[in-house]
Motif scaffolding. Structure first.
Motif, short mmCIF file in Angstrom:
data_model
loop_
_atom_site.label_atom_id
_atom_site.label_comp_id
_atom_site.label_asym_id
_atom_site.label_seq_id
_atom_site.Cartn_x
_atom_site.Cartn_y
_atom_site.Cartn_z
N ARG A 1 54.72 40.20 29.08
CA ARG A 1 55.37 41.07 30.02
C ARG A 1 54.80 41.32 31.37
NH1 ARG A 1 59.68 43.71 27.50
NH2 ARG A 1 59.87 44.79 29.24
N GLU A 2 53.49 41.42 31.36
CA GLU A 2 52.77 41.81 32.73
C GLU A 2 51.62 40.91 32.83
OE1 GLU A 2 52.45 46.26 34.07
OE2 GLU A 2 50.32 45.49 33.69
N VAL A 3 51.49 40.54 33.98
CA VAL A 3 50.11 39.88 34.34
C VAL A 3 49.38 40.52 35.49
CG1 VAL A 3 48.90 37.75 35.18
CG2 VAL A 3 50.86 37.68 33.37
N MET A 4 48.02 40.96 35.27
CA MET A 4 47.31 41.59 36.47
C MET A 4 46.17 40.60 36.81
SD MET A 4 45.44 45.16 36.56
CE MET A 4 43.79 44.72 36.52
N LEU A 5 46.17 40.14 38.04
CA LEU A 5 45.14 39.35 38.60
C LEU A 5 44.16 40.20 39.21
CD1 LEU A 5 47.06 36.38 39.92
CD2 LEU A 5 46.28 36.71 37.40
N ALA A 6 42.86 40.09 39.00
CA ALA A 6 41.71 40.86 39.47
C ALA A 6 40.60 39.86 39.99
CB ALA A 6 41.23 42.02 38.44
N GLY B 1 41.73 47.83 33.57
CA GLY B 1 42.54 48.13 34.39
C GLY B 1 42.05 48.18 35.86
N ASP B 2 42.74 48.74 36.89
CA ASP B 2 42.23 48.97 38.12
C ASP B 2 42.68 50.51 38.67
OD1 ASP B 2 40.85 48.35 40.21
OD2 ASP B 2 41.62 46.56 40.84
N ILE B 3 42.03 50.70 39.78
CA ILE B 3 42.46 51.81 40.44
C ILE B 3 42.58 51.40 41.82
CG2 ILE B 3 40.07 52.67 40.89
CD1 ILE B 3 41.53 55.68 40.28
N GLU B 4 43.45 51.97 42.69
CA GLU B 4 43.53 51.75 44.12
C GLU B 4 43.82 52.64 44.77
OE1 GLU B 4 46.70 48.40 45.31
OE2 GLU B 4 44.92 47.27 44.07
N PHE B 5 43.25 52.85 45.93
CA PHE B 5 43.66 53.84 47.13
C PHE B 5 45.15 53.58 47.72
CE2 PHE B 5 43.50 54.71 51.63
CZ PHE B 5 43.41 55.96 51.66
N ASP B 6 45.71 54.60 47.65
CA ASP B 6 47.02 54.57 48.24
C ASP B 6 46.88 55.23 49.73
OD1 ASP B 6 49.84 53.84 47.84
OD2 ASP B 6 50.22 55.67 48.25
N ARG B 7 46.76 56.55 49.71
CA ARG B 7 46.61 57.02 50.99
C ARG B 7 45.88 58.31 50.61
NH1 ARG B 7 51.48 58.04 48.69
NH2 ARG B 7 52.44 59.94 49.13
N PHE B 8 45.52 58.97 51.83
CA PHE B 8 44.78 60.24 51.91
C PHE B 8 45.54 61.20 52.76
CE2 PHE B 8 41.85 63.24 53.72
CZ PHE B 8 41.59 64.02 52.38
N GLY C 1 47.18 48.27 35.44
CA GLY C 1 46.67 47.41 34.29
C GLY C 1 46.61 48.27 33.14
N SER C 2 45.79 47.97 32.24
CA SER C 2 45.71 48.59 30.70
C SER C 2 45.29 49.84 30.81
CB SER C 2 44.61 47.84 29.93
OG SER C 2 43.25 48.15 30.53
N LEU D 1 35.18 54.55 45.83
CA LEU D 1 35.96 53.77 44.63
C LEU D 1 35.23 52.71 44.36
CD1 LEU D 1 39.49 54.68 45.96
CD2 LEU D 1 38.27 55.66 43.78
N GLU D 2 35.02 51.87 45.35
CA GLU D 2 34.55 50.43 45.16
C GLU D 2 33.21 50.44 44.38
OE1 GLU D 2 35.96 46.89 45.65
OE2 GLU D 2 36.93 48.44 46.80
N GLU D 3 32.17 51.28 44.66
CA GLU D 3 31.12 51.41 44.19
C GLU D 3 31.02 51.84 42.98
OE1 GLU D 3 28.36 52.84 47.19
OE2 GLU D 3 29.03 51.22 48.82
N ARG D 4 31.75 53.23 42.86
CA ARG D 4 31.46 54.12 41.88
C ARG D 4 32.46 53.88 40.59
NH1 ARG D 4 27.41 58.06 42.34
NH2 ARG D 4 25.85 57.26 43.76
N VAL D 5 33.68 53.73 41.06
CA VAL D 5 34.95 54.05 40.06
C VAL D 5 35.37 52.55 39.42
CG1 VAL D 5 37.23 54.86 39.98
CG2 VAL D 5 35.43 55.93 41.32
N LYS D 6 35.56 51.63 40.55
CA LYS D 6 36.26 50.53 40.05
C LYS D 6 35.56 49.69 39.08
CE LYS D 6 39.21 49.12 43.63
NZ LYS D 6 40.00 48.15 43.99
N PRO D 7 34.16 49.62 39.22
CA PRO D 7 33.59 48.65 38.23
C PRO D 7 33.67 49.39 36.49
CG PRO D 7 31.97 49.20 39.92
CD PRO D 7 33.14 50.00 40.15
N PHE D 8 33.91 50.52 36.55
CA PHE D 8 34.19 51.26 35.09
C PHE D 8 35.68 50.92 34.80
CE2 PHE D 8 30.54 53.80 36.71
CZ PHE D 8 29.72 53.42 35.98
N VAL D 9 36.72 51.23 35.59
CA VAL D 9 37.99 51.00 35.42
C VAL D 9 38.32 49.48 35.01
CG1 VAL D 9 40.26 51.62 36.03
CG2 VAL D 9 38.20 52.96 36.97
#
Length: 230
Positions: A84-89, A164-171, A184-185, A151-159
């Protein structure tokens, strides 16, 4: 048993053009390792010996073959019944299945499809459609650049460990709200969401106090909404 390696040994074909031979040399020893994620409907397929999008790129999510025009690997996997869904990382693919199929069947099919795809020397995604997640895209020292870096250094690796993944949208500078996309998952489990948001909030409090609140935008996949073209 979910960690079995699906090793693919590839013979170099002398008849190939040199470009083909180079690709083949790169992808001679590929193994696809399947890993479970916190979401029972999603599995993570980690590539060893090849990259998917490569590092520093924005994760891509596809839910139909039609969306995946620029991503041959996703298109191939979305043709498989029950996907149903494919996430490429950068280094892995997370596949989300429908309720109608079981991983016992699907897992092996997906591993084979990924292996065959690379074996044929195909590119997972057209270069032109890759988006960078470089903090350099923002002015150095700006809040956005600092948020991205954190996000890149501290958060993404764990997610990403969880598929899954986490992405900056806006501030939003006006009220200090940081909008993040969860993908993702991890987007399927509310609990991991809350934990994640809390974790990110604590990090921001510590490093970037200008961030007053975090809004997680869910990239949620609804199981029962019929999609056009299905």
């Amino acid at each position: 048993h979910h960690h079995h390696h699906f090793a693919v040994m590839m013979a170099l074909l002398g008849r190939r053009s040199s470009a083909g031979a180079v690709l083949h040399r790169l992808y001679r020893h590929i193994s696809v390792v399947a890993e479970v994620t916190p979401n029972p409907k999603s599995m993570k397929f980690v590539l060893e010996g090849a990259e998917v999008l490569g590092s520093g790129t924005k994760t891509m999510i596809f839910r139909s073959e039609y969306e995946a025009g620029s991503a041959p690997l996703a298109r191939t996997l979305l043709k498989v019944d029950g996907v149903r869904e494919v996430m490429l990382a950068s280094q892995h693919v997370t596949v989300t299945k429908s309720n109608l199929v079981d991983w016992t069947v699907l897992e092996e099919i997906i591993e084979k499809e990924i292996s065959n795809f690379y074996e044929a020397g195909q590119q997972p995604v057209e270069e032109s459609s890759l988006e960078s997640t470089n903090p350099q895209d923002f002015e150095e020292g700006s809040l956005e650049a600092r948020i991205l870096e954190l996000l890149e250094e501290r958060v993404k690796p764990f997610v990403q460990q969880d598929g899954g993944d986490i992405e900056f949208d806006r501030f939003d500078h006006a009220d200090g709200t940081l909008y993040l996309k969860m993908m993702g998952s991890c987007s399927g489990c509310a609990q991991s969401h809350a934990t994640l948001q809390e974790g990110v909030k604590n990090l921001m409090d510590h490093y970037i106090p200008e961030v007053k609140q975090i809004v997680g935008m869910n990239d949620e996949l609804e199981e029962d909404i019929p999609r056009p073209g299905r």
